[in-house]
Every structure is written in C-alpha cells, then in structure tokens.
Design an enzyme around this catalytic site. Sequence first.
Site, mmCIF file in Angstrom:
data_model
loop_
_atom_site.group_PDB
_atom_site.id
_atom_site.type_symbol
_atom_site.label_atom_id
_atom_site.label_comp_id
_atom_site.label_asym_id
_atom_site.label_seq_id
_atom_site.Cartn_x
_atom_site.Cartn_y
_atom_site.Cartn_z
ATOM 1 N N TYR A 1 83.625 -29.036 -53.230
ATOM 2 C CA TYR A 1 82.994 -30.298 -53.642
ATOM 3 C C TYR A 1 83.866 -31.104 -54.606
ATOM 4 O O TYR A 1 83.410 -32.044 -55.242
ATOM 5 C CB TYR A 1 81.627 -30.028 -54.290
ATOM 6 C CG TYR A 1 80.582 -29.434 -53.355
ATOM 7 C CD1 TYR A 1 80.792 -29.359 -51.974
ATOM 8 C CD2 TYR A 1 79.380 -28.960 -53.837
ATOM 9 C CE1 TYR A 1 79.844 -28.816 -51.118
ATOM 10 C CE2 TYR A 1 78.411 -28.422 -52.988
ATOM 11 C CZ TYR A 1 78.657 -28.348 -51.630
ATOM 12 O OH TYR A 1 77.702 -27.818 -50.785
ATOM 13 N N LYS B 1 85.126 -14.928 -50.010
ATOM 14 C CA LYS B 1 85.591 -14.668 -48.644
ATOM 15 C C LYS B 1 87.102 -14.432 -48.726
ATOM 16 O O LYS B 1 87.922 -15.114 -48.083
ATOM 17 C CB LYS B 1 85.229 -15.882 -47.750
ATOM 18 C CG LYS B 1 85.435 -15.673 -46.273
ATOM 19 C CD LYS B 1 84.387 -14.802 -45.616
ATOM 20 C CE LYS B 1 84.695 -14.644 -44.133
ATOM 21 N NZ LYS B 1 83.920 -13.574 -43.499
ATOM 22 N N ASP C 1 79.427 -13.743 -46.112
ATOM 23 C CA ASP C 1 78.571 -13.555 -44.931
ATOM 24 C C ASP C 1 77.671 -12.329 -45.119
ATOM 25 O O ASP C 1 76.475 -12.371 -44.834
ATOM 26 C CB ASP C 1 79.391 -13.480 -43.623
ATOM 27 C CG ASP C 1 80.725 -12.772 -43.791
ATOM 28 O OD1 ASP C 1 81.056 -12.358 -44.916
ATOM 29 O OD2 ASP C 1 81.443 -12.629 -42.776
ATOM 30 N N ASP D 1 75.704 -23.038 -53.388
ATOM 31 C CA ASP D 1 74.733 -24.034 -52.934
ATOM 32 C C ASP D 1 73.919 -23.459 -51.772
ATOM 33 O O ASP D 1 72.683 -23.527 -51.743
ATOM 34 C CB ASP D 1 75.526 -25.283 -52.475
ATOM 35 C CG ASP D 1 74.663 -26.511 -52.364
ATOM 36 O OD1 ASP D 1 73.474 -26.446 -52.719
ATOM 37 O OD2 ASP D 1 75.192 -27.556 -51.909
ATOM 38 N N ASP E 1 69.629 -21.811 -51.598
ATOM 39 C CA ASP E 1 68.523 -22.193 -50.690
ATOM 40 C C ASP E 1 67.989 -20.955 -49.979
ATOM 41 O O ASP E 1 66.783 -20.814 -49.766
ATOM 42 C CB ASP E 1 68.995 -23.216 -49.636
ATOM 43 C CG ASP E 1 68.814 -24.663 -50.097
ATOM 44 O OD1 ASP E 1 69.033 -24.926 -51.300
ATOM 45 O OD2 ASP E 1 68.455 -25.533 -49.269
HETATM 46 P P1 NAD Z 1 65.383 -30.478 -48.842
HETATM 47 O O1 NAD Z 1 65.658 -29.528 -49.937
HETATM 48 O O2 NAD Z 1 64.945 -31.837 -49.223
HETATM 49 O O3 NAD Z 1 64.278 -29.871 -47.856
HETATM 50 C C1 NAD Z 1 64.443 -28.635 -47.177
HETATM 51 C C2 NAD Z 1 63.069 -28.129 -46.733
HETATM 52 O O4 NAD Z 1 62.320 -27.683 -47.869
HETATM 53 C C3 NAD Z 1 62.207 -29.206 -46.098
HETATM 54 O O5 NAD Z 1 61.428 -28.637 -45.071
HETATM 55 C C4 NAD Z 1 61.307 -29.681 -47.226
HETATM 56 O O6 NAD Z 1 60.075 -30.218 -46.826
HETATM 57 C C5 NAD Z 1 61.124 -28.405 -48.026
HETATM 58 N N1 NAD Z 1 60.920 -28.681 -49.454
HETATM 59 C C6 NAD Z 1 61.887 -28.990 -50.337
HETATM 60 N N2 NAD Z 1 61.364 -29.184 -51.552
HETATM 61 C C7 NAD Z 1 60.042 -29.009 -51.439
HETATM 62 C C8 NAD Z 1 58.963 -29.085 -52.358
HETATM 63 N N3 NAD Z 1 59.140 -29.355 -53.672
HETATM 64 N N4 NAD Z 1 57.719 -28.872 -51.895
HETATM 65 C C9 NAD Z 1 57.509 -28.569 -50.601
HETATM 66 N N5 NAD Z 1 58.480 -28.471 -49.678
HETATM 67 C C10 NAD Z 1 59.742 -28.691 -50.101
HETATM 68 O O7 NAD Z 1 66.715 -30.500 -47.967
HETATM 69 P P2 NAD Z 1 67.200 -31.505 -46.797
HETATM 70 O O8 NAD Z 1 66.057 -31.826 -45.909
HETATM 71 O O9 NAD Z 1 68.405 -30.882 -46.268
HETATM 72 O O10 NAD Z 1 67.663 -32.800 -47.569
HETATM 73 C C11 NAD Z 1 66.836 -33.934 -47.748
HETATM 74 C C12 NAD Z 1 67.545 -34.936 -48.657
HETATM 75 O O11 NAD Z 1 67.708 -34.362 -49.940
HETATM 76 C C13 NAD Z 1 68.930 -35.315 -48.162
HETATM 77 O O12 NAD Z 1 69.032 -36.715 -48.222
HETATM 78 C C14 NAD Z 1 69.894 -34.623 -49.129
HETATM 79 O O13 NAD Z 1 71.053 -35.386 -49.350
HETATM 80 C C15 NAD Z 1 69.052 -34.561 -50.382
HETATM 81 N N6 NAD Z 1 69.384 -33.440 -51.303
HETATM 82 C C16 NAD Z 1 69.465 -33.738 -52.637
HETATM 83 C C17 NAD Z 1 69.723 -32.746 -53.553
HETATM 84 C C18 NAD Z 1 69.802 -33.102 -55.013
HETATM 85 O O14 NAD Z 1 69.332 -34.153 -55.437
HETATM 86 N N7 NAD Z 1 70.371 -32.233 -55.870
HETATM 87 C C19 NAD Z 1 69.838 -31.412 -53.129
HETATM 88 C C20 NAD Z 1 69.707 -31.128 -51.767
HETATM 89 C C21 NAD Z 1 69.469 -32.147 -50.863
#
Ligand code: NAD
Length: 339
Positions: free
Chosen positions: A124, A169, A201, A225, A229
């Site tokens: 990053y 890795k 992995d 990162d 998740d």
């Molecule tokens: P996401 O983390 O937003 O969601 C992944 C999954 O988890 C989805 O199904 C979502 O509904 C669920 N989820 C996440 N947080 C939740 C909560 N508090 N309550 C209930 N369900 C929840 O990841 P994505 O879909 O890959 O990314 C969506 C957007 O978020 C993208 O635009 C990405 O750039 C951004 N993003 C921002 C950050 C940050 O601000 N640090 C981190 C990751 C992704």
Amino acid sequence: MGFKISVIEGDGIGPEIMKATIKVLELLNEKQGLGLEFKHVDAGDKAKEKYGEPLPNTSFEVIRNSHCCLKGPIGETAGSVIVPLRMKLDLYANIRPAVTLPSIASLFKDVDILIVRENTEGLYKGIEDKTDEYAFSVRVITRKKTERIAEEAYWRAAKRKRKVTVVHKANVLASCRLFREVCLEVSRRHPEIQTNELYVDNAAYQLIKNPLQFDVILVSNMFGDILSDEAAAVVGSLGLCPAANIGERFAIFEPVHGSAPDIPKEYGNPTAMMLAAKMMLEWLGEKHGEKKLFKAAQIIWKSICDVLREKKVRTPDIGGNSRTEEFASEVMGKISLYV
Ligand code: NAD
C-alpha cells in the site's frame, strides 16, 4: 483536561453507526466529565462530491490538530483518505482485535486474537502504475519499519498470552524474506515470548481450522488487511471488529469494515464503531494518565456485552432485525445503569 476529537462520519452505514457511537460517548461525557469535544470533518465520498477531493486540506488540518480522530467507514474513496492519513501521520501500527463476544454465533468459542499489522508500507506504499497493457505495484519492506512494528507486537504480546505468530510468504517473496528476518531478530530480544511463523496461505487456513492457537499475529500491510476480515468472520461478523491506527503522537480509531453498501444504511451493526471508540478512550487514557477514560471504556465494553448477552436487540448481521439506533438505545440504557 479537554480532548478534541476529530470525527469523520464516513459513507454508507457510516453516518448511522457514528451517530450511535457519538450518542454513547456524549452520555459518558456528560455523566463522567470526560472532557471530550467533537469536531466533525468532511472526508470520503461525500467530500469528493462537494469539494472535488476526498480529503481536503482543511479537513486534514483539523484532524492533525486534534488529539485523535474517530473515523467511520468510507466508501470508494477509502484508499484516498485512510491510506494517506496513515502515511502522513505515520500511524505505523494497525491494531485489530478479533474477540468472541457473548451469545454470538461464531466458529469457535473464546477466540482472542490481536492482529498487529504494519500500516505504512508494503503493497500500500503507492509506488505503482497502470497502463492498458501492464500494471505494477511495488511492495516495499524496510528494516526500520519492520523492526518498529515487530517491537510493537512483542510489547503487546507481553501483556497478553505471550505468543507471536509471524506471518509472511518468505518462500516466494524477497520482501517477505526481509520482513521475516527482522521479525525473528526482534523475537530473539524477547525470549520470554513464544514465537512461531506461518506462510500467509497456511495462516489463512489455520485461522478457520484452529483460531485458538493464535495470540498476537505480526504481519505486513496487505496480508494483515485480508487476515483481519477473515478473523472477523471467525468471531461472527465484521460489524463486531474495531481497529486502531497508532503512531507516536496521534491515532485514528475506526471499524475494520467498510461502508457496507449492500445493506440498508440504518441496519449496520454499530458494535465495531463503538469498540473503536472504546479503544480511543483507552489510548487517550494511557497517553494522558486519565483513569476516568479507562473506566468509561470499560463501561462501553460491559454495556455492549450485556446487550448482546440478552439477545433482545440485534442487527441483521448477527441474526436479528433491529436497526442501528435501536441497538444504540439498548447500549445507552445499560450505560445509564453503570454511571
Ligand atoms: P465492507 O466491509 O463494507 O462489507 C463487507 C461485508 O460485511 C458486507 O456484506 C457488509 O454488509 C458487511 N458488513 C460490514 N460492516 C458491517 C456492519 N457494521 N454491520 C453489518 N454488516 C456489515 O466491504 P466491501 O463491501 O468490500 O467494501 C465496501 C466499501 O467500503 C468499498 O467502497 C470500500 O472501498 C470501502 N472500505 C472502506 C474501508 C475503510 O474506510 N477503512 C475499509 C474497507 C472497505
């Protein structure tokens, strides 16, 4: 003493979960005299629409001049907000706990993992290019920054179960070979802490297969990162997992998750955001020697655990149908019993 907290409400579910969290903090502020003062700043997708850039300089200055920042999840412009903030403010340690909470359906009971992720280099770093024909992203690992994050991981492990798993890795990537070498050098300075290593992995596999073997996971930027998740899935939901971006003088607290564009805005689980606020109170408390901030952090923790244990109010990600604000009201009800 007063504390200026800059607040980025974020996009998607961000404004709702942030509103819920600020209400909780304001209640504690009022009852316990914490001296918190909130200053909202524009950043993210909405700021890009409004000003043409997701992190306007005026916002950056407000953030930089605050004691710390509470940040909601940002949408598509996340990479142009949080990544530069981490780099510019040298927030080198990304601390991501994944803990089993009461009455949550999770793969294993009693998971308690701390991911310590290098936050300012790796893939990053931003050294990259893309044309129609080729693209590249350079993965930068330096001795200095690896040593710094490794010391952080060992310092934290000393206060926990005294085990560090170094994830890399190194069988394929030269950058990982340096990361591994430096982490193992640091491990020799801390013989009281058990150290083992895993290829990334296998680490991804082991996280699902037997997460109880982990205490602190020491890892580079992008691998961390991804693994965080995955760890969130192990403990039941991304909506439960907070993160802290910590530097020498400044820190930003946020949920691990993003803006969750696939769910209705008013149904996000605010737990991760509230637990990020708990981490913020602990960091401020430690930095400024204020015991009442630790006490407030504990009250947030106990109140959330009580609400989850009772199972009366739950957001859809953890099997209920409640809205963010209903969950927040329950948490505030519990807080009122503790203050
Ligand atoms: P996401 O983390 O937003 O969601 C992944 C999954 O988890 C989805 O199904 C979502 O509904 C669920 N989820 C996440 N947080 C939740 C909560 N508090 N309550 C209930 N369900 C929840 O990841 P994505 O879909 O890959 O990314 C969506 C957007 O978020 C993208 O635009 C990405 O750039 C951004 N993003 C921002 C950050 C940050 O601000 N640090 C981190 C990751 C992704």
